[in-house]
Scaffold this active site. Sequence first.
Site, PDB file in Angstrom:
ATOM      1  CD  GLN A 158      32.146  -3.784  -3.584  1.00 57.38           C
ATOM      2  OE1 GLN A 158      31.921  -3.666  -4.778  1.00 57.38           O
ATOM      3  NE2 GLN A 158      32.288  -2.720  -2.799  1.00 57.38           N
ATOM      4  NE  ARG A 171      39.081   3.964  -5.665  1.00 53.27           N
ATOM      5  CZ  ARG A 171      40.259   3.429  -5.933  1.00 53.27           C
ATOM      6  NH1 ARG A 171      40.544   3.053  -7.162  1.00 53.27           N
ATOM      7  NH2 ARG A 171      41.147   3.257  -4.999  1.00 53.27           N
ATOM      8  CB  CYS A 172      32.124   7.733  -4.817  1.00 54.45           C
ATOM      9  SG  CYS A 172      30.903   8.899  -4.175  1.00 54.45           S
ATOM     10  CD  GLU A 192      34.075   5.213  -1.902  1.00 54.47           C
ATOM     11  OE1 GLU A 192      33.444   4.228  -2.262  1.00 54.47           O
ATOM     12  OE2 GLU A 192      33.645   6.010  -1.055  1.00 54.47           O
TER      13      GLU A 192
END
Lengths: 788, 160
Positions: A222, A372-373, A742
Site C-alpha cells: 500500500q 481498516r484503521c 475507515e
Amino acid sequence: MAPQTTPEVCGMGHSMKRKEDPRFIRGQGNYVDDIQLPGMLYLDIVRSPFAHARIKSIARENALKVPGVLAVITGETLEQYNLHWMPTLMSDTQMVLPTEKVMYQAQEVAAVVATDRYAAADGVEAVEVDYDPLPVVVDPFKALEPDAPVLRTDKEDKKDNHIFHWEVGDRAATQSALAGADVVVKQDLYIPRIHVASIETCGCVADFDRVMGKLKVYMTTQAPHAIRTVLALVAGHVGLSEEKIQVISPDIGGGFGGKVPVYPGYVLAIAASVVVGKPVKWVEDRMENLQADSFARDYHLKAELGATKDGTLTALKIKTVADHGYTDAAANPSKFPAGLFSIVTGSYDLKHAFAEVDGVYTNKPPGGIAYRCSFRVTEAVHTIERLTDIMAHELKMDPADLRLKNFVPADKFPYKSVLGWEYDSGNYHGALRKAMERIGYAELRREQADKRERGELMGIGISSFTEIVGAGPSRQFDILGLKMFDSCEIRVHPTGKATARFGTKSQGQGHETTYAQVLAEELGIPAAHIEIEEGDTDTAPYGLGTYASRSTPTAGAAGAMAARKVRDKAKKIAAYLLEASEDDLEWTPGTFSVKGAPQKSKTIQEIAFAAYTNHPPGMEGGLEAVSYYDPPNLTFPFGSYICVVDIDRGTGEVKIRRFVAVDDCGNIINPMIVDGQIHGGLTMGMAPALLEEISYDENGNISGGSFMDYLVPTAMETPRWETDKTVTPSPHHPQGAKGVGESATVGAPPAIVNAVVDALAHLGVRHIDIPITPEKVWRILKDKGAGL
Amino acid sequence: MAKHDVRITVNGEPREAAVESRLLLVHWLRDVLRLTGTHIGCDTTHCGACTVLLDGEPVKSCTVLAVQADGREVATVEGLEQDGTLHPLQEGFQQEHGLQCGFCTPGMLMTGRALLEGNSDPSEAEIRQAISGNLCRCTGYVNIVKSIEHAAAKLRQESA
Ligand code: FES
Ligand code: FES
C-alpha cells in the site's frame, strides 16, 4: 452539494462508473500472483510449530535432494550479509530469519527456493528443524510481572517485556474531576486480536538484473515509495541503492492496512533473487497470512467516565495494555506509539481526560498493525461509545438523549479537544437526528417495550463516532522520519487530455476514478480523459501511500493543488490568447472567458494546445505541475449509526434486523464509491463485533489460523446496510473533503454491541466483550434464566 | 511424479495436456494456460475466488485436480464476454458497483452465472444463499446482490 460540473466533465459529486472495472470484470486485472516472468523461481517458507523455542539445528540435506529444489536459506545464510534482522516501521527490530530462537508460532524459520511452487512446498516439508522449547508468554499482564521471562534476549539491555509508556492529558485534574463527579461508571474492555484477511494474501515477485544492478519488485504494498526507502536502508550495505530499486504495486486485492509493513517473505524473495540472479516469486497461502502477518487491536482497557446527575459528561480516564507480540511492528506515525488513540473523547465536549497506554512484548506475531484503521481509532471509539451507553444506563437516560446533551455543538467548531486535537468541522446533532428519523427511533423504543413484555429480546444501539484521518501535517507526522505529506504530478497533453500520478496506491478504493474526478473538478477536463497512475516508484512522485483513510485528505488535496497550479498557468495562456488581462478573465469549469464578453473564451483544451504550440513569449512551454501537499490539520469525519438487533433466546444468535448509517465525510467526490466504502466498512465493523477473533492458548498455539475458524462474514450474516449522509465540508481541505474508507469500521462495532447489551439490559447485562458469539449470548441467557 | 494425458475444454476450446496427478485445476488454468482471472484466496475451500464452472456446475477449482476435469468442460471468467459483448453479469457488476478490489469478482461472476442459469428471477435471499461460498472483503455484498439482480432483469428482458 449539487455537482458543479456537467456529467460529461464528471467532477465531484457525480457517481461516475469506475474506470478500473473493465479489466476486473473480464478477469484481466494484474495482481502479483498473476505475474510470471521467464525463468522465475518460487520461494516457500518453513515455519515454526512452537511459539518460543531455541533452534538447535536446521538440516537442509533432504530438502536439497527434492527434485527442483535449488536452495535452502536460513538465518545463518542471511547473517553473512547482516540481513537476518530488519527494522520495523516503529523503529523496533524484527527477524527476517532467526539465528537463535523463534518468538511465535508460524514464524519464518527457513526458505526454500525451487523451480515451481509444488517443488518448493515439497522442499519445505523436507527441511528438518530441531527445536528446544522455551517458556511461552501469551498474556501481556503476565509478561509485565517482575519474574516473567524476558523475551527480547536479543536486546542487550532489555530487562523486561515493556515496550513503551505513552500518556496524554492531565492525570491529576482528571482524577479530581472523577472524584467530584455525581456518577462514575467503570468498565474493563478487551478488544481482541483480529486480522484484515484481504482476499488476496501478501506476496511479491523480486527480479534482480545482475548486469544493470537493478532490482524490480512487484509487491502487494500500500506504500510503495516508503517501502523502497526502507529496502534501501535495510540493504544499502549489500549494494542496493534507492535509484536502483523499483517497487511496483500492481493491482492489489484488498489491503486494509495489512499490506503496509515489510514482511520477512518479501525480503527473502529479494535476497534470493539477488543471490541467484533470477526472478523469485513468493506468495503466502491463507494460513500463513492469518497466522503470521498484520494483526490488529489486542487492547486491554480499563475505563472510567464521570458525569453530573443531570447527565453532563465531565471526565474520562483510561488505562490500556497493548499487546504488540514479539516486536512493535505497528505502522503508527513515530511520535504516536499508541496511534491516534487520544481521539478517545469522541464526539463529546469533555472538560477532563487522561489516557495512558503501555506496549508489551509477548510470544505472538507482530500485532497492532491494522484492520481498516491502523491508528487505534477503533479502540478509542469503541471505548467511549460503550462507556457512554453504560453511563446512560446508570443514569436511566435514553442513550440518544445523553449523546445529544453532550455533543460538541456545531457552533463550537473548529473545536479544541481536551486531549489536544483541533476538530475541523462537525454537526453531530444533525447526524444523530437524521439517523433517528430514518430508522424511526421512537417507534422502535415502543416496539421494544412491547416485546419485552412478551419476553422477546430486541435491542437498539447507537454509535456517534468521530474519526481522525488524513495523517498528516509534517510538523507532527512521520514514519521512520519520512514526513507524511502526499503528492500528485499532472501532465496536460497538447490535445487537452491528461495523465496524473500520485504517491498513494489504491487497493480497491477506486482512485483511478476518484482522482480523475478531483482533477476534472478543478480543470474542467472530462474525468474520462484523465489517466491516473499510481504504484510505480520509477514514475510516480514520492508519497507515503494509502492507509488510515489518508488518500483523499492528502494525495487528493495534492491533486487539487497541482490542478490549481495548472489552471494558474492556463489562465496566463488564456489571457495571452484572448489579448485580455488576467484580472478580466473568469473561470467556469473548463473555460476562461472575458468578463462581460462570454463569447470571448478559450477552453482548457484550446489552452493546452497553445501551451505546446503558441505559448506566450517569455513563458516556458508545456502544461504540467507537481504538488507535495502538507495538510495543515487532520480531517475529522463523523457519523451516527443505529443498529436494531433481535436475539434468539434458544440459540443466542444475534440478528441485525436493521442498520442505518449516517456518515459525514465532508464534500463527496463520488457518492457511489463512498456508499461502497461504507458498505464494506460496516461489514468489517460487524465482523469483529460478532464473528472474528484470533486467540492463543497458553502454549501460544493460534486459534483462528485458517478460514475454517476465522469467520469472515459471508452474504448470509451481512445485513442490507442502509446509508445516508450529512455534508459538513472540511474548512481546510482544498475541496472540503475528509476521507471515508475507515469511518464505518470504526463506528459500527459499538453500535452493534450497544444494541445487544440494550436487548439484555433489563436482565442486568451491562457489557459484553467482542466478538459477541452465539455461545457468549447463550451462556448469558442461561445464567440469567432467560434462555429457552 | 506420474503424468496423465487429459483433454479439457476450456471456454469452448479443446485443450490437451500432460498433467501431474496432484496438479490443481486452478494452477493448471492460471500457471499453464495463463488464464489468471481465476484467483486463489485460501487453502480451505472457503473463499470461492477460484470458482469456475465444471460442466455448468460451480466448483472451487482449488479443490479439483486437473485430472478430474478430464473429458469435461470448464468455463472461466475469461469466457463470459462473447464477441465483444459483456455478459449481463459483467455489466451488472459495473453498473451497480459490485466490485472494489476485484479479487473476488471472477468467482462471484461465475457463481452468479450458475445461479441465473437455473433461476431467472432469484430473490435476494436466494442470491445471498448462492454466493454464500464466495467471500468478499470489500463490498459488504449489498451491491453484489444488486449486480446479480441487475443481470437477472436484463436476461429476462432479453429472453422476453
Ligand atoms: S481458493 Fe479459496 S475456495 Fe478456492
Ligand atoms: S471486491 Fe475485494 S474482495 Fe470482493
